[in-house]
Design a protein around this motif. Structure first.
Motif, short mmCIF file in Angstrom:
data_model
loop_
_atom_site.label_atom_id
_atom_site.label_comp_id
_atom_site.label_asym_id
_atom_site.label_seq_id
_atom_site.Cartn_x
_atom_site.Cartn_y
_atom_site.Cartn_z
N ALA A 93 40.16 46.75 40.65
CA ALA A 93 40.59 46.99 41.64
C ALA A 93 40.95 46.72 42.69
O ALA A 93 40.88 46.76 43.34
CB ALA A 93 40.40 48.41 41.54
N ILE A 94 41.43 45.13 42.40
CA ILE A 94 41.99 44.31 43.47
C ILE A 94 43.14 43.99 43.19
O ILE A 94 43.90 44.53 42.19
CB ILE A 94 41.25 43.16 43.32
CG1 ILE A 94 41.44 42.12 41.96
CG2 ILE A 94 39.45 43.51 44.14
CD1 ILE A 94 40.51 41.02 42.39
N PRO A 95 44.31 43.79 44.80
CA PRO A 95 45.79 43.94 44.22
C PRO A 95 46.06 42.90 43.42
O PRO A 95 45.51 41.56 43.31
CB PRO A 95 46.21 43.29 45.89
CG PRO A 95 44.74 43.91 46.80
CD PRO A 95 43.31 43.93 45.95
N SER A 96 47.06 43.02 42.69
CA SER A 96 47.47 41.86 41.41
C SER A 96 47.97 40.55 42.44
O SER A 96 48.20 40.28 43.85
CB SER A 96 48.91 42.09 41.08
OG SER A 96 48.62 43.72 40.72
N LEU A 97 47.19 38.95 41.77
CA LEU A 97 48.15 38.34 42.62
C LEU A 97 49.37 38.00 42.35
O LEU A 97 50.70 38.80 41.80
CB LEU A 97 47.75 36.77 41.04
CG LEU A 97 46.18 37.25 40.77
CD1 LEU A 97 46.15 35.71 39.55
CD2 LEU A 97 45.22 36.83 42.28
N GLY A 108 45.83 45.80 38.49
CA GLY A 108 44.63 45.10 38.59
C GLY A 108 44.90 43.70 38.04
O GLY A 108 45.80 43.04 38.45
N VAL A 109 43.28 43.23 38.72
CA VAL A 109 43.54 41.94 38.05
C VAL A 109 42.02 41.90 36.59
O VAL A 109 41.19 41.45 36.93
CB VAL A 109 43.05 40.50 39.27
CG1 VAL A 109 43.24 39.11 38.68
CG2 VAL A 109 44.19 40.80 40.27
N GLN A 110 41.83 40.73 36.12
CA GLN A 110 40.83 40.13 35.14
C GLN A 110 40.23 39.08 35.78
O GLN A 110 41.19 38.67 35.74
CB GLN A 110 41.49 40.31 33.12
CG GLN A 110 40.32 39.66 33.05
CD GLN A 110 39.13 38.71 33.52
OE1 GLN A 110 40.19 37.51 33.00
NE2 GLN A 110 37.94 37.81 33.74
N GLU A 111 39.37 39.26 36.30
CA GLU A 111 38.77 38.00 37.68
C GLU A 111 37.44 37.67 37.24
O GLU A 111 36.49 39.45 36.22
CB GLU A 111 38.67 39.06 39.27
CG GLU A 111 38.01 38.01 39.66
CD GLU A 111 38.23 38.57 41.42
OE1 GLU A 111 39.01 37.51 42.04
OE2 GLU A 111 37.54 39.17 41.84
#
Length: 329
Positions: A93-97, A108-111
């Motif tokens: 749940a972090i800002p999109s790239l 979100g992002v797959q990180e």
């Protein structure tokens, strides 16, 4: 003169509404979009909204493998994400790239996450309905935003394997079909494209070489836009092309990497997320992927960022009022 101007207002406003995406033609602009996965997260009880459960691979909570969000606008995927062995991944749940001249993400992002104070490891894939290749002539495009990460305070030569993979028949090394990667295990320090078929594997450096992790991290906070073109042909070579950081949504004349498969035997059955295997310590920065699109045209998967619809409408109203005022004068 006033009557003539007033007759044009509805037509002008209708055009502005369509541009803003809220008019009667708003749905036609994505006619060739096959799939769009922004890794949207939220209420997983509403799978029709394409939402993921936020997870943590270090604790094994809500890992990517097994999640089966609905990703439209077509039934492009079949079944849930598949985890490769114990190499779990998760959506964060972090800002999109973000990327210049590109629409803002909505999820979100797959990180990757450094685990056990030493390692980053993860590989997952999702089956494509019917697969790609093996049939009639067809051209398909894929795009995504990707950050390959850095080595941080870890040994710069131990960056491991990082990249985006597609497979034929399963998920894992034995099923590789297409890789966009760097891999210190095999001595590939610069971003490269590999295409693997039953006839063998071919590898070329993207942009002619020189794009190692440091070079990739030097622009736009390390985030890059990649467009990949897959040309399948039953009577001619299959061709895979890579466009790195293309400007505008017109397909460039020359790709940054291209491989033709002489025997036209390329098949793709599974699409990966971001694959990362680094065992250099806890000081490295893992990679991430976001905004995956599949479509039938270059422009579809390389959309241009536009003002918010409300802003367009307000701008249009201002233009309309100004025109009306001038005509009355």
């Amino acid at each position: 003169m006033t009557t003539s101007t007033n007759n044009k207002l509805p037509r002008l406003m209708g055009a502005l509404l369509v541009i803003a995406g809220i008019g009667s033609l708003g749905g036609t602009s994505h006619a060739t979009l096959l799939a769009y996965d922004p890794f949207k997260y939220g209420d997983v009880a509403v799978p029709s909204e394409g939402q993921y459960a936020i997870g943590d691979e270090a604790s094994g909570v809500n890992v990517l493998g097994g999640q089966n969000p609905t990703v439209g606008p077509t039934a492009f995927y079949t079944g849930p994400w598949i985890q490769s062995g114990g190499d779990s991944q998760a959506v964060k749940a972090i800002p999109s790239l973000a990327y210049p001249d590109f629409p803002l993400g909505v999820g979100g992002v797959q990180e990757e996450t450094v685990q056990f104070n030493c390692c980053t490891f993860g590989r997952s894939g999702r089956a494509i309905a019917g697969g790609l290749g093996g049939g009639g002539a067809r051209t398909v495009y894929e795009s995504f935003l990707i950050n390959f990460g850095t080595q941080g305070t870890d040994a710069p030569t131990d960056f491991g394997m990082r990249g985006h993979e597609l497979w034929n028949g399963g998920v894992g090394d034995s099923f590789k079909a297409v890789d966009l990667f760097v891999n210190h295990f095999s001595g590939v320090e610069d971003l490269s494209l590999t295409v693997t078929t039953g006839s063998g594997a071919s590898t070329v450096a993207v942009g002619g070489g020189g794009l190692d992790l440091n070079a990739l991290a030097a622009s736009n906070d390390g985030v890059h836009l990649v467009v990949m073109k897959y040309e399948f042909n039953p009577i001619a070579p299959d061709v895979v092309s890579v466009y790195l950081d293309p400007t505008g949504n017109v397909e460039p004349l020359t790709p940054d990497a291209q491989i033709a498969v002489p025997t036209s035997d390329l098949f793709i059955t599974h699409q990966g997320a971001f694959t990362n295997f680094t065992f250099s310590g806890s000081g490295h920065v893992p990679g991430a992927i976001d905004e995956i699109r599949w479509g039938e045209t270059f422009a579809t998967v390389r959309p241009l960022g536009v003002p918010e619809p409300a802003s367009l409408v307000l701008l249009g109203l201002g233009i309309t009022v100004n025109l009306a005022t001038r005509r009355r004068a």
